[in-house]
Write an enzyme that holds these catalytic residues in place. Structure first.
Site, PDB file in Angstrom:
ATOM      1  N   GLY A   8      29.384   8.213  18.252  1.00 19.54           N
ATOM      2  CA  GLY A   8      28.662   7.498  17.193  1.00 19.54           C
ATOM      3  C   GLY A   8      27.952   6.280  17.733  1.00 19.54           C
ATOM      4  O   GLY A   8      27.928   5.224  17.091  1.00 19.54           O
ATOM      5  N   ASP A  59      27.681  17.543  16.025  1.00 15.77           N
ATOM      6  CA  ASP A  59      28.232  17.311  14.689  1.00 15.77           C
ATOM      7  C   ASP A  59      29.755  17.461  14.788  1.00 15.77           C
ATOM      8  O   ASP A  59      30.268  18.573  14.943  1.00 15.77           O
ATOM      9  CB  ASP A  59      27.636  18.338  13.719  1.00 15.77           C
ATOM     10  CG  ASP A  59      28.202  18.187  12.308  1.00 15.77           C
ATOM     11  OD1 ASP A  59      29.165  17.402  12.115  1.00 15.77           O
ATOM     12  OD2 ASP A  59      27.689  18.865  11.407  1.00 15.77           O
ATOM     13  N   ASN A  86      34.513   6.144  17.948  1.00 18.08           N
ATOM     14  CA  ASN A  86      33.958   5.271  16.906  1.00 18.08           C
ATOM     15  C   ASN A  86      33.366   6.056  15.740  1.00 18.08           C
ATOM     16  O   ASN A  86      33.399   5.576  14.605  1.00 18.08           O
ATOM     17  CB  ASN A  86      32.884   4.371  17.539  1.00 18.08           C
ATOM     18  CG  ASN A  86      31.973   3.786  16.500  1.00 18.08           C
ATOM     19  OD1 ASN A  86      32.313   2.810  15.836  1.00 18.08           O
ATOM     20  ND2 ASN A  86      30.797   4.398  16.297  1.00 18.08           N
ATOM     21  N   TYR A 151      39.655   8.938   3.088  1.00 16.03           N
ATOM     22  CA  TYR A 151      39.262   8.085   4.210  1.00 16.03           C
ATOM     23  C   TYR A 151      40.477   7.335   4.775  1.00 16.03           C
ATOM     24  O   TYR A 151      40.713   7.339   5.996  1.00 16.03           O
ATOM     25  CB  TYR A 151      38.198   7.077   3.744  1.00 16.03           C
ATOM     26  CG  TYR A 151      37.846   6.026   4.776  1.00 16.03           C
ATOM     27  CD1 TYR A 151      37.047   6.340   5.872  1.00 16.03           C
ATOM     28  CD2 TYR A 151      38.322   4.712   4.663  1.00 16.03           C
ATOM     29  CE1 TYR A 151      36.726   5.382   6.826  1.00 16.03           C
ATOM     30  CE2 TYR A 151      38.004   3.752   5.602  1.00 16.03           C
ATOM     31  CZ  TYR A 151      37.209   4.090   6.687  1.00 16.03           C
ATOM     32  OH  TYR A 151      36.897   3.143   7.639  1.00 16.03           O
ATOM     33  N   LYS A 155      42.400   7.432   8.541  1.00 19.76           N
ATOM     34  CA  LYS A 155      42.567   6.286   9.437  1.00 19.76           C
ATOM     35  C   LYS A 155      44.051   6.001   9.691  1.00 19.76           C
ATOM     36  O   LYS A 155      44.422   5.579  10.790  1.00 19.76           O
ATOM     37  CB  LYS A 155      41.865   5.055   8.866  1.00 19.76           C
ATOM     38  CG  LYS A 155      40.348   5.187   8.805  1.00 19.76           C
ATOM     39  CD  LYS A 155      39.715   5.300  10.199  1.00 19.76           C
ATOM     40  CE  LYS A 155      38.194   5.198  10.144  1.00 19.76           C
ATOM     41  NZ  LYS A 155      37.555   5.302  11.455  1.00 19.76           N
TER      42      LYS A 155
HETATM   43  N1  LIG Z   1      31.270  -1.164   9.189  1.00 18.91           N
HETATM   44  C1  LIG Z   1      32.453  -1.714   8.937  1.00 18.91           C
HETATM   45  O1  LIG Z   1      32.564  -2.858   8.440  1.00 18.91           O
HETATM   46  C2  LIG Z   1      33.707  -0.955   9.294  1.00 18.91           C
HETATM   47  C3  LIG Z   1      34.915  -1.384   8.729  1.00 18.91           C
HETATM   48  C4  LIG Z   1      36.087  -0.709   9.056  1.00 18.91           C
HETATM   49  C5  LIG Z   1      36.041   0.392   9.908  1.00 18.91           C
HETATM   50  N2  LIG Z   1      34.840   0.793  10.420  1.00 18.91           N
HETATM   51  C6  LIG Z   1      34.847   1.964  11.310  1.00 18.91           C
HETATM   52  O2  LIG Z   1      33.975   1.723  12.402  1.00 18.91           O
HETATM   53  C7  LIG Z   1      33.325   2.953  12.784  1.00 18.91           C
HETATM   54  C8  LIG Z   1      31.813   2.748  12.772  1.00 18.91           C
HETATM   55  O3  LIG Z   1      31.443   2.215  11.511  1.00 18.91           O
HETATM   56  P1  LIG Z   1      29.905   1.980  11.126  1.00 18.91           P
HETATM   57  O4  LIG Z   1      29.905   1.210   9.855  1.00 18.91           O
HETATM   58  O5  LIG Z   1      29.158   1.503  12.312  1.00 18.91           O
HETATM   59  O6  LIG Z   1      29.491   3.503  10.850  1.00 18.91           O
HETATM   60  P2  LIG Z   1      28.261   4.063   9.990  1.00 18.91           P
HETATM   61  O7  LIG Z   1      27.140   3.088   9.971  1.00 18.91           O
HETATM   62  O8  LIG Z   1      28.810   4.549   8.684  1.00 18.91           O
HETATM   63  O9  LIG Z   1      27.816   5.285  10.880  1.00 18.91           O
HETATM   64  C9  LIG Z   1      28.638   6.395  11.022  1.00 18.91           C
HETATM   65  C10 LIG Z   1      28.737   6.769  12.482  1.00 18.91           C
HETATM   66  O10 LIG Z   1      29.534   7.946  12.607  1.00 18.91           O
HETATM   67  C11 LIG Z   1      28.724   8.997  13.117  1.00 18.91           C
HETATM   68  N3  LIG Z   1      29.004  10.233  12.376  1.00 18.91           N
HETATM   69  C12 LIG Z   1      29.089  10.378  11.024  1.00 18.91           C
HETATM   70  N4  LIG Z   1      29.289  11.678  10.718  1.00 18.91           N
HETATM   71  C13 LIG Z   1      29.308  12.356  11.897  1.00 18.91           C
HETATM   72  C14 LIG Z   1      29.445  13.720  12.247  1.00 18.91           C
HETATM   73  N5  LIG Z   1      29.595  14.697  11.318  1.00 18.91           N
HETATM   74  N6  LIG Z   1      29.421  14.061  13.562  1.00 18.91           N
HETATM   75  C15 LIG Z   1      29.258  13.114  14.505  1.00 18.91           C
HETATM   76  N7  LIG Z   1      29.103  11.785  14.246  1.00 18.91           N
HETATM   77  C16 LIG Z   1      29.133  11.432  12.952  1.00 18.91           C
HETATM   78  C17 LIG Z   1      27.286   8.583  12.909  1.00 18.91           C
HETATM   79  O11 LIG Z   1      26.456   9.211  13.870  1.00 18.91           O
HETATM   80  P3  LIG Z   1      24.845   9.415  13.639  1.00 18.91           P
HETATM   81  O12 LIG Z   1      24.327   8.094  13.113  1.00 18.91           O
HETATM   82  O13 LIG Z   1      24.349   9.746  15.004  1.00 18.91           O
HETATM   83  O14 LIG Z   1      24.661  10.548  12.665  1.00 18.91           O
HETATM   84  C18 LIG Z   1      27.374   7.074  13.077  1.00 18.91           C
HETATM   85  O15 LIG Z   1      27.367   6.717  14.434  1.00 18.91           O
HETATM   86  C19 LIG Z   1      33.805   4.009  11.815  1.00 18.91           C
HETATM   87  O16 LIG Z   1      34.862   4.732  12.399  1.00 18.91           O
HETATM   88  C20 LIG Z   1      34.296   3.212  10.621  1.00 18.91           C
HETATM   89  O17 LIG Z   1      35.301   3.870   9.883  1.00 18.91           O
HETATM   90  C21 LIG Z   1      33.667   0.159  10.124  1.00 18.91           C
END
Ligand SMILES: NC(=O)c1ccc[n+]([C@@H]2O[C@H](COP(=O)([O-])OP(=O)(O)OC[C@H]3O[C@@H](n4cnc5c(N)ncnc54)[C@H](OP(=O)(O)O)[C@@H]3O)[C@@H](O)[C@H]2O)c1
Length: 241
Positions: A8, A59, A86, A151, A155
């Site tokens: 990701g 994917d 990630n 979700y 986790k």
């Molecule tokens: N943002 C926050 O504040 C926050 C808080 C707590 C935990 N997290 C965790 O941190 C991580 C990244 O968060 P984020 O907010 O940066 O994520 P995001 O903006 O929601 O983006 C999702 C990421 O996961 C990838 N992804 C989604 N579905 C997929 C699939 N079917 N196959 C392969 N890749 C897939 C996407 O890849 P593509 O874009 O290439 O499709 C993208 O890189 C996640 O694990 C999330 O649970 C984030």
């Protein structure tokens, strides 16, 4: 320095983690699903620093694609020093409405993909120097949040996978989790929703994606005796009732 694999890696947290590892000196293996364009731009940015960078797309909700990605990465990178899981799905659905398909996709991307990618990449990790696996989890994996049953279950399981693998892969491979609170709001969150979340954070503000990235780099470079741990990056949110 070595080679790091980040899933990701095209957007937000994943791209910040990959950039920070690249700036710290690691060659990069970047995975994306749809975000090929920003990942290619990041790859160019890191190549300009002298890093070797390859980009793969898969994917991760599809088991065959996970297996194929793992096999390619292992064949083309016989030594890996850091693996960061990630990529993750995040969606709010009331418990009564979560379909089997939504449940399976959530668990597939957030849990099954890291599980089987680490399994197939073990030979490469074993060739690494002080190798490290990082799961990007969520403070919601240890505390319930209304509307996110599938979700948070994914986790929570990833947190246990952190501990299970830390024990089973010791002493050579370290396995830790970095558990963000709110570091980047989903774009569809409205002002009222954001305010309600900020009110529960002792720091009174959201973090940023670099906070997560710096913690991953710390684990990679400065924490050779740390394994099986879950490090919250949340401005104190998980510390209070
Ligand atoms: N943002 C926050 O504040 C926050 C808080 C707590 C935990 N997290 C965790 O941190 C991580 C990244 O968060 P984020 O907010 O940066 O994520 P995001 O903006 O929601 O983006 C999702 C990421 O996961 C990838 N992804 C989604 N579905 C997929 C699939 N079917 N196959 C392969 N890749 C897939 C996407 O890849 P593509 O874009 O290439 O499709 C993208 O890189 C996640 O694990 C999330 O649970 C984030």
């Amino acid at each position: 320095m070595g080679t790091a694999f980040v899933t990701g890696a095209g957007v937000r947290v994943g791209s910040a983690v990959a950039r920070a590892l690249g700036r710290a000196g690691y060659d990069l293996v970047l995975h994306v699903n749809r975000s090929m364009e920003p990942a290619e731009a990041l790859a160019e940015e890191l190549r300009a620093l002298g890093r070797r960078v390859t980009v793969y797309s898969a994917d991760l909700s599809q088991p065959a694609a996970v297996d194929e990605l793992g096999a390619r990465v292992r064949a083309e990178h016989p030594a890996l020093d850091v693996v960061v899981h990630n990529a993750g799905l995040y969606e709010r659905v009331a418990f009564g409405s979560i379909s089997r398909e939504q449940y399976r996709t959530m668990l597939g991307v957030n849990l099954e993909a890291p599980f089987f990618l680490t399994q197939v990449l073990l030979p490469s990790l074993r060739q690494g120097t002080r190798p490290l696996v990082v799961h990007i989890t969520d403070i919601g994996g240890e505390r319930a949040e209304r509307g996110y049953a599938h979700y948070t279950v994914s986790k929570a399981a990833l947190i246990m996978l952190t501990r299970a693998l830390a024990v089973e892969l010791a002493p050579h491979v370290r396995v830790n989790a970095v558990s963000p609170g709110t570091v980047a709001f989903p774009e569809n969150f409205g002002a009222a929703e954001r305010e309600a979340i900020l009110a529960r954070i002792p720091f009174g503000r959201e973090g940023n994606v670099e906070d997560v990235a710096r913690t991953v780099v710390f684990l990679a470079r400065e924490a050779p005796y740390v394994t099986g741990q879950v490090i919250a990056v949340d401005g104190g949110r998980s510390a209070q009732l």
